[in-house]
Design an enzyme around this catalytic site. Structure first.
Site, short mmCIF file in Angstrom:
data_model
loop_
_atom_site.label_atom_id
_atom_site.label_comp_id
_atom_site.label_asym_id
_atom_site.label_seq_id
_atom_site.Cartn_x
_atom_site.Cartn_y
_atom_site.Cartn_z
CB SER A 1 -0.89 0.01 1.25
OG SER A 1 -1.53 1.26 1.41
CE1 TYR B 1 -4.30 -2.57 4.70
CE2 TYR B 1 -3.39 -0.40 4.22
CZ TYR B 1 -3.90 -1.61 3.78
OH TYR B 1 -4.00 -1.88 2.44
#
Length: 248
Positions: free
Chosen positions: A140, A153
């Site tokens: 990401s 995350y």
């Protein structure tokens, strides 16, 4: 020789788009998810490609073992093959919360799916990865920049990138290339579909992105297809960000 790819989390979003894109490139695609992604396999076949569904829950080590056994049995039976040429570790989970609201369960689930799952699946497939295979771990853009309530995350994706580099070095002697791809904000149903459906959020993100909009899953899929292509055969251990230039 026709290549075989395994894609996790292929039932929707980036996984589905990647499966369809590889199918259009005449790659035989095994589409996996906890429910099997049968509809995606049927879509690829209807378009003239070859695909098989597979039930696989990367959060469960036992499922990884049985899933790999089922994978091998299926490709032997259907395609007379015993190895995988492309592995896309796409399955992921995003549990976002500020520090005061984080739970142990949030942390454990995030790392089980986003870190342990790709590592154990790659390990389980190791004897069955073809020499010269390509592994792509989906990270990401949040491993580079920061946003509120994303600490766990983002940490999981940074860990996955570290694993990517280590495995690239370890598997290099077999010609296996291991890279990560880091999507930016993309219009999928991830995080409740906010980046697809929330116009206010899309406007804010668009203003923070060099290309002035939120990405589409097909654009990430095309980048993955490029990353596993022969044209990038000299690229390994790298992090390719496909984010439209978010928060430069």
């Amino acid at each position: 020789m026709t290549r075989i790819a395994l894609i996790t989390g292929a039932n929707r979003g980036l996984g589905r788009a990647t499966a369809l894109a590889l199918g259009r490139k005449n790659v035989r695609v095994v589409v996996s998810s906890r429910d099997g992604a049968t509809d995606v396999a049927e879509e690829i076949v209807a378009a003239g490609g070859e695909a098989l569904p597979l039930r696989l829950d990367v959060a469960e080590p036992a499922s990884i073992g049985t899933g790999c056994e089922a994978l091998l049995a299926t490709i032997r039976r259907e395609w007379n093959a015993d190895s995988v040429d492309i592995l896309v570790n796409n399955a992921g989970v995003g549990l976002f919360a500020p520090l005061g609201a984080l739970t142990v369960e949030d942390f454990d689930t995030t790392f089980a799916v986003n870190v342990r799952g790709p590592l154990l699946l790659t390990q389980a497939l190791l004897p069955h990865l073809a020499d010269g295979a390509r592994v792509v771990n989906v990270s990401s853009s949040l491993s580079r920049h920061s946003s509120p309530a994303t600490s766990v995350y983002a940490a999981s994706k940074k860990a996955l990138e570290a694993i990517t580099r280590s495995l690239a070095l370890e598997l290099g002697p077999r010609g296996v290339r291991v890279n990560s791809i880091a999507p930016g904000p993309t219009a999928t149903d991830f995080n409740g579909g906010a980046m697809r459906d929330d116009e206010a959020m899309r406007d804010v993100l668009s203003q923070q992105t060099a290309l002035g909009r939120v990405g589409h899953p097909e654009e990430i899929a095309d980048a993955i297809v490029a990353l596993v292509s022969d044209e990038l055969r000299w690229v390994t251990g790298e992090r390719l960000e496909a984010s439209g230039g978010v928060l430069m």
